[in-house]
Design a protein around this motif. Structure first.
Motif, PDB file in Angstrom:
ATOM      1  N   UNK A  68       0.843  -1.177   0.000  1.00 42.00           N
ATOM      2  CA  UNK A  68       0.000   0.000   0.000  1.00 42.00           C
ATOM      3  C   UNK A  68       0.895   1.250   0.000  1.00 42.00           C
ATOM      4  N   UNK A  69       0.652   2.145  -0.940  1.00 39.92           N
ATOM      5  CA  UNK A  69       1.422   3.388  -1.025  1.00 39.92           C
ATOM      6  C   UNK A  69       0.919   4.388  -0.006  1.00 39.92           C
ATOM      7  N   UNK A  70       1.860   5.128   0.585  1.00 42.04           N
ATOM      8  CA  UNK A  70       1.482   6.173   1.531  1.00 42.04           C
ATOM      9  C   UNK A  70       0.914   7.383   0.791  1.00 42.04           C
ATOM     10  N   UNK A  71       1.481   7.700  -0.360  1.00 42.28           N
ATOM     11  CA  UNK A  71       1.021   8.835  -1.152  1.00 42.28           C
ATOM     12  C   UNK A  71       0.454   8.317  -2.460  1.00 42.28           C
ATOM     13  N   UNK A  72      -0.558   9.004  -2.939  1.00 42.35           N
ATOM     14  CA  UNK A  72      -1.097   8.652  -4.247  1.00 42.35           C
ATOM     15  C   UNK A  72      -1.557   9.927  -4.939  1.00 42.35           C
ATOM     16  N   UNK A  73      -1.609   9.850  -6.245  1.00 37.31           N
ATOM     17  CA  UNK A  73      -2.097  10.973  -7.039  1.00 37.31           C
ATOM     18  C   UNK A  73      -3.501  10.620  -7.496  1.00 37.31           C
ATOM     19  N   UNK A  74      -4.446  11.507  -7.208  1.00 39.27           N
ATOM     20  CA  UNK A  74      -5.841  11.246  -7.549  1.00 39.27           C
ATOM     21  C   UNK A  74      -6.081  11.522  -9.025  1.00 39.27           C
ATOM     22  N   UNK A  75      -7.114  10.922  -9.578  1.00 34.43           N
ATOM     23  CA  UNK A  75      -7.426  11.161 -10.994  1.00 34.43           C
ATOM     24  C   UNK A  75      -7.775  12.620 -11.258  1.00 34.43           C
ATOM     25  N   UNK A  76      -7.540  13.034 -12.472  1.00 31.92           N
ATOM     26  CA  UNK A  76      -7.797  14.412 -12.881  1.00 31.92           C
ATOM     27  C   UNK A  76      -9.070  14.465 -13.718  1.00 31.92           C
ATOM     28  N   UNK A  77     -10.002  15.345 -13.366  1.00 32.44           N
ATOM     29  CA  UNK A  77     -11.212  15.468 -14.190  1.00 32.44           C
ATOM     30  C   UNK A  77     -10.888  16.166 -15.513  1.00 32.44           C
ATOM     31  N   UNK A  78     -11.838  16.172 -16.403  1.00 36.44           N
ATOM     32  CA  UNK A  78     -11.675  16.784 -17.712  1.00 36.44           C
ATOM     33  C   UNK A  78     -11.869  18.297 -17.603  1.00 36.44           C
ATOM     34  N   UNK A  79     -10.805  18.965 -17.170  1.00 36.90           N
ATOM     35  CA  UNK A  79     -10.799  20.426 -17.076  1.00 36.90           C
ATOM     36  C   UNK A  79      -9.582  20.923 -17.833  1.00 36.90           C
ATOM     37  N   UNK A  80      -9.582  22.192 -18.188  1.00 38.22           N
ATOM     38  CA  UNK A  80      -8.442  22.762 -18.892  1.00 38.22           C
ATOM     39  C   UNK A  80      -7.219  22.861 -17.992  1.00 38.22           C
ATOM     40  N   UNK A  81      -6.068  23.061 -18.595  1.00 39.09           N
ATOM     41  CA  UNK A  81      -4.818  23.131 -17.849  1.00 39.09           C
ATOM     42  C   UNK A  81      -4.818  24.281 -16.847  1.00 39.09           C
ATOM     43  N   UNK A  82      -5.337  25.438 -17.242  1.00 34.09           N
ATOM     44  CA  UNK A  82      -5.350  26.585 -16.324  1.00 34.09           C
ATOM     45  C   UNK A  82      -6.219  26.287 -15.101  1.00 34.09           C
ATOM     46  N   UNK A  83      -7.390  25.709 -15.331  1.00 33.72           N
ATOM     47  CA  UNK A  83      -8.265  25.346 -14.218  1.00 33.72           C
ATOM     48  C   UNK A  83      -7.573  24.347 -13.306  1.00 33.72           C
ATOM     49  N   UNK A  84      -6.951  23.346 -13.896  1.00 28.47           N
ATOM     50  CA  UNK A  84      -6.246  22.325 -13.121  1.00 28.47           C
ATOM     51  C   UNK A  84      -5.144  22.938 -12.263  1.00 28.47           C
ATOM     52  N   UNK A  85      -4.313  23.775 -12.851  1.00 31.63           N
ATOM     53  CA  UNK A  85      -3.185  24.362 -12.125  1.00 31.63           C
ATOM     54  C   UNK A  85      -3.633  25.312 -11.023  1.00 31.63           C
ATOM     55  N   UNK A  86      -4.665  26.111 -11.286  1.00 35.06           N
ATOM     56  CA  UNK A  86      -5.142  27.060 -10.280  1.00 35.06           C
ATOM     57  C   UNK A  86      -5.899  26.335  -9.172  1.00 35.06           C
ATOM     58  N   UNK A  87      -6.873  25.513  -9.534  1.00 37.62           N
ATOM     59  CA  UNK A  87      -7.715  24.849  -8.529  1.00 37.62           C
ATOM     60  C   UNK A  87      -6.898  23.961  -7.605  1.00 37.62           C
ATOM     61  N   UNK A  88      -5.926  23.251  -8.162  1.00 37.16           N
ATOM     62  CA  UNK A  88      -5.130  22.315  -7.363  1.00 37.16           C
ATOM     63  C   UNK A  88      -3.822  22.916  -6.856  1.00 37.16           C
ATOM     64  N   UNK A  89      -3.613  24.202  -7.079  1.00 35.88           N
ATOM     65  CA  UNK A  89      -2.372  24.907  -6.717  1.00 35.88           C
ATOM     66  C   UNK A  89      -1.166  24.122  -7.246  1.00 35.88           C
ATOM     67  N   UNK A  90      -1.050  24.139  -8.550  1.00 36.59           N
ATOM     68  CA  UNK A  90       0.066  23.519  -9.265  1.00 36.59           C
ATOM     69  C   UNK A  90       0.131  22.008  -9.054  1.00 36.59           C
ATOM     70  N   UNK A  91      -1.017  21.386  -8.793  1.00 35.54           N
ATOM     71  CA  UNK A  91      -1.083  19.939  -8.622  1.00 35.54           C
ATOM     72  C   UNK A  91      -1.047  19.466  -7.184  1.00 35.54           C
ATOM     73  N   UNK A  92      -0.845  20.359  -6.229  1.00 33.13           N
ATOM     74  CA  UNK A  92      -0.782  19.958  -4.817  1.00 33.13           C
ATOM     75  C   UNK A  92      -2.060  19.262  -4.369  1.00 33.13           C
ATOM     76  N   UNK A  93      -3.192  19.687  -4.882  1.00 37.60           N
ATOM     77  CA  UNK A  93      -4.467  19.108  -4.493  1.00 37.60           C
ATOM     78  C   UNK A  93      -4.683  17.691  -4.993  1.00 37.60           C
ATOM     79  N   UNK A  94      -3.804  17.230  -5.860  1.00 38.86           N
ATOM     80  CA  UNK A  94      -3.928  15.872  -6.387  1.00 38.86           C
ATOM     81  C   UNK A  94      -3.154  14.851  -5.566  1.00 38.86           C
ATOM     82  N   UNK A  95      -2.320  15.312  -4.653  1.00 38.55           N
ATOM     83  CA  UNK A  95      -1.470  14.412  -3.862  1.00 38.55           C
ATOM     84  C   UNK A  95      -2.195  14.044  -2.575  1.00 38.55           C
ATOM     85  N   UNK A  96      -2.627  12.801  -2.515  1.00 42.47           N
ATOM     86  CA  UNK A  96      -3.366  12.277  -1.365  1.00 42.47           C
ATOM     87  C   UNK A  96      -2.373  11.721  -0.353  1.00 42.47           C
TER      88      UNK A  96
END
Length: 165
Positions: A1-29
């Motif tokens: 079992x991994x301690x960290x995982x990256x969650x799936x990304x919804x179908x949003x544009x790159x700008x939305x992804x980078x801003x909403x997740x703060x450069x991808x931080x929100x994807x790291x579980x």
């Protein structure tokens, strides 16, 4: 079992992804919000150096508007009103709270950030009421009211301390 995982990304544009997740931080579980606050620390240092200037307020308004926009787009794409992968609200919240609180050394800033995260997770009344706002307003609003209240509390404690110490 991994301690960290990256969650799936919804179908949003790159700008939305980078801003909403703060450069991808929100994807790291499970480190999402903590990573967003870590990213906020250098920005807080910049705001501290700028002092209480209109530019700080303008920067916060621009960041909040970008966060609102990204949260709206993310919510529309996922159908979720406050997806946990959205962490721009934590970033903007801690920046706003720290700006209101005023300059802080590293240890008080860390304590402030931990208190902010705790209040953000607990969402006590009346802060929890802002979550009911639609879309990006609710996503950004609950963190901003917590941050403003915490920033004002720190400022008040400082004033009382200076007055009576």
């Amino acid at each position: 079992m991994d301690m960290l995982s990256v969650t799936p990304v919804p179908d949003v544009g790159a700008a939305t992804l980078l801003v909403a997740t703060v450069l991808g931080a929100g994807l790291v579980e499970p480190l999402r919000a903590g990573l967003a606050l870590t990213i906020a620390f250098p920005l807080i240092v910049v705001f501290n150096r700028m002092g209480e200037r209109p530019a700080t307020g303008v920067a916060l308004v621009v960041l909040a508007a970008a966060g609102w926009w990204a949260a709206e787009a993310w919510s529309a794409a996922t159908g979720s009103s406050d997806d946990r992968r959205i962490v721009v609200d934590e970033l903007v919240g801690v920046l706003a709270g720290a700006a209101i609180a005023g300059r802080m050394a590293l240890v008080p800033l860390a304590v402030f950030s931990i208190a902010f995260l705790a209040l953000d997770r607990l969402k006590p009344w009346p802060f929890s009421e802002t979550e009911a706002l639609p879309g990006g307003w609710g996503v950004m609003g609950d963190d901003l009211v917590v941050a403003i209240a915490l920033g004002l509390a720190v400022r008040l404690v400082r004033l009382v301390w200076q007055r009576f110490a």
